[in-house]
Design a protein around this motif. Structure first.
Motif, mmCIF file in Angstrom:
data_model
loop_
_atom_site.group_PDB
_atom_site.id
_atom_site.type_symbol
_atom_site.label_atom_id
_atom_site.label_comp_id
_atom_site.label_asym_id
_atom_site.label_seq_id
_atom_site.Cartn_x
_atom_site.Cartn_y
_atom_site.Cartn_z
ATOM 1 N N TYR A 1 36.780 32.618 46.659
ATOM 2 C CA TYR A 1 38.179 33.037 46.650
ATOM 3 C C TYR A 1 38.907 32.633 45.383
ATOM 4 N N LEU A 2 38.506 31.553 44.739
ATOM 5 C CA LEU A 2 39.104 31.209 43.456
ATOM 6 C C LEU A 2 38.837 32.305 42.421
ATOM 7 N N LEU A 3 37.634 32.862 42.455
ATOM 8 C CA LEU A 3 37.327 33.973 41.551
ATOM 9 C C LEU A 3 38.247 35.158 41.813
ATOM 10 N N VAL A 4 38.531 35.412 43.093
ATOM 11 C CA VAL A 4 39.434 36.510 43.445
ATOM 12 C C VAL A 4 40.854 36.216 42.962
ATOM 13 N N LEU A 5 41.309 34.965 43.112
ATOM 14 C CA LEU A 5 42.654 34.608 42.656
ATOM 15 C C LEU A 5 42.798 34.814 41.146
ATOM 16 N N TYR A 6 41.766 34.426 40.396
ATOM 17 C CA TYR A 6 41.817 34.640 38.949
ATOM 18 C C TYR A 6 41.828 36.139 38.632
#
Length: 301
Positions: free
Chosen positions: A242-247
């Motif tokens: 999900y961090l990848l999605v936030l970025y």
């Protein structure tokens, strides 16, 4: 022309983040599907592990972050925590009563559909014709994978389980749309750094669920003893994905990021067939081709 090339480069970067996230996401959902008991407590266990792992990373991020922490960051994290707790509990309940190949694609398909429509109607995003065509191809492919008539030999109990899976998939999709839109607003409109945002949210999620989870400590101990591997897999992989999605949401519009995430459906559907032995492989693979076509259209938007 230059602006279009720059926008395409940004979309390609965001898409690369989302594709990696999709692979990771399918992996942790396969692990979560293996949990047949302790649904909400399992959700609390992996949220808590994620929070513990993210605390030092978040501390470093705050130390190097040029912007001073704002109270709005905490508010944003509390709201996303409520959405994510609801998502985790509903998803795990769906896995308890339905097949991975039904719950997962229906959830991941309806979530982006609502997200795209809301991004266009409420946020004023204009992804372009090719982007919209790609988005709806992804959603159509997901629904082909997850729906369809049950075979004639399937019994009444299996049909009921399938209907329950569809219902919980739809409910999960609503929560996905809610947190996707809120998270996009948080990391862009409110300017919350993704690591700080997700880490704080994970802590709040753990605290919100702790009173319920710790009412039965024996159940929690059993869950850790019998499913330690699954807790660790989900607790580690879920925040990474999900961090990848936030970025990606920081540099590309919701209407493109949300549907592109659904590559995970292709991987999840194949895993459900090969690993869990779930049926309807031909329809699943046909839907996968449609999903891939949609992702290709989004990449060229």
């Amino acid at each position: 022309m230059r602006g279009k090339r720059e926008r395409s480069a940004v979309n390609a970067t965001a898409l690369s983040f989302v594709v990696i996230a999709a692979v990771i996401h399918a992996g942790w959902n396969l692990a979560a599907k293996r949990i047949r008991r302790g649904g909400a407590r399992f959700v609390w266990a992996y949220y808590s592990l994620s929070a513990i792992l993210l605390v030092p990373v978040m501390a470093v991020s705050l130390a190097v972050e040029p912007q001073r922490p704002q109270w709005t960051w905490l508010f944003a994290a509390v709201v996303t925590a409520v959405f994510h707790v609801t998502y985790g509990v509903v998803l795990q309940r769906g896995y308890a009563v339905g097949d991975l190949s039904v719950v997962y694609p229906v959830a991941r398909g309806t979530g982006p559909l609502i997200s795209v429509l809301a991004a266009v109607v409420l946020l004023g995003e204009r992804p372009g014709i090719l982007g919209l065509v790609g988005a709806f191809l992804v959603i159509a492919g997901v629904l082909v994978i997850g729906t369809g008539r049950a075979p004639a030999h399937v019994g009444a109990a299996e049909r009921v389980a399938r209907r329950k899976g569809l219902v919980y998939g739809l409910l999960t999709g609503l929560t996905i749309a809610a947190y996707t839109l809120w998270d996009a607003h948080s990391v862009t409109g409110l300017g919350v750094p993704p690591i700080v945002y997700f880490g704080t949210g994970a802590i709040v999620q753990s605290l919100l669920m702790a009173p319920y989870a710790l009412k039965d400590r024996e159940e929690v101990a059993w869950l850790w003893r019998e499913h330690k591997r699954e807790v660790v897999i989900v607790g580690v992989l879920s925040p990474v994905a999900y961090l990848l999605v936030l970025y990606a949401l920081q540099i590309a519009p919701v209407s493109l990021v949300a549907p592109a995430r659904e590559l995970s459906i292709v991987l999840g559907g194949i895993a459900a067939w090969l690993v869990l032995g779930e049926a309807n492989a031909v329809r699943r693979l046909a839907g996968s081709v449609v999903v891939l076509a949609g992702i290709a259209a989004i990449a060229m938007a």
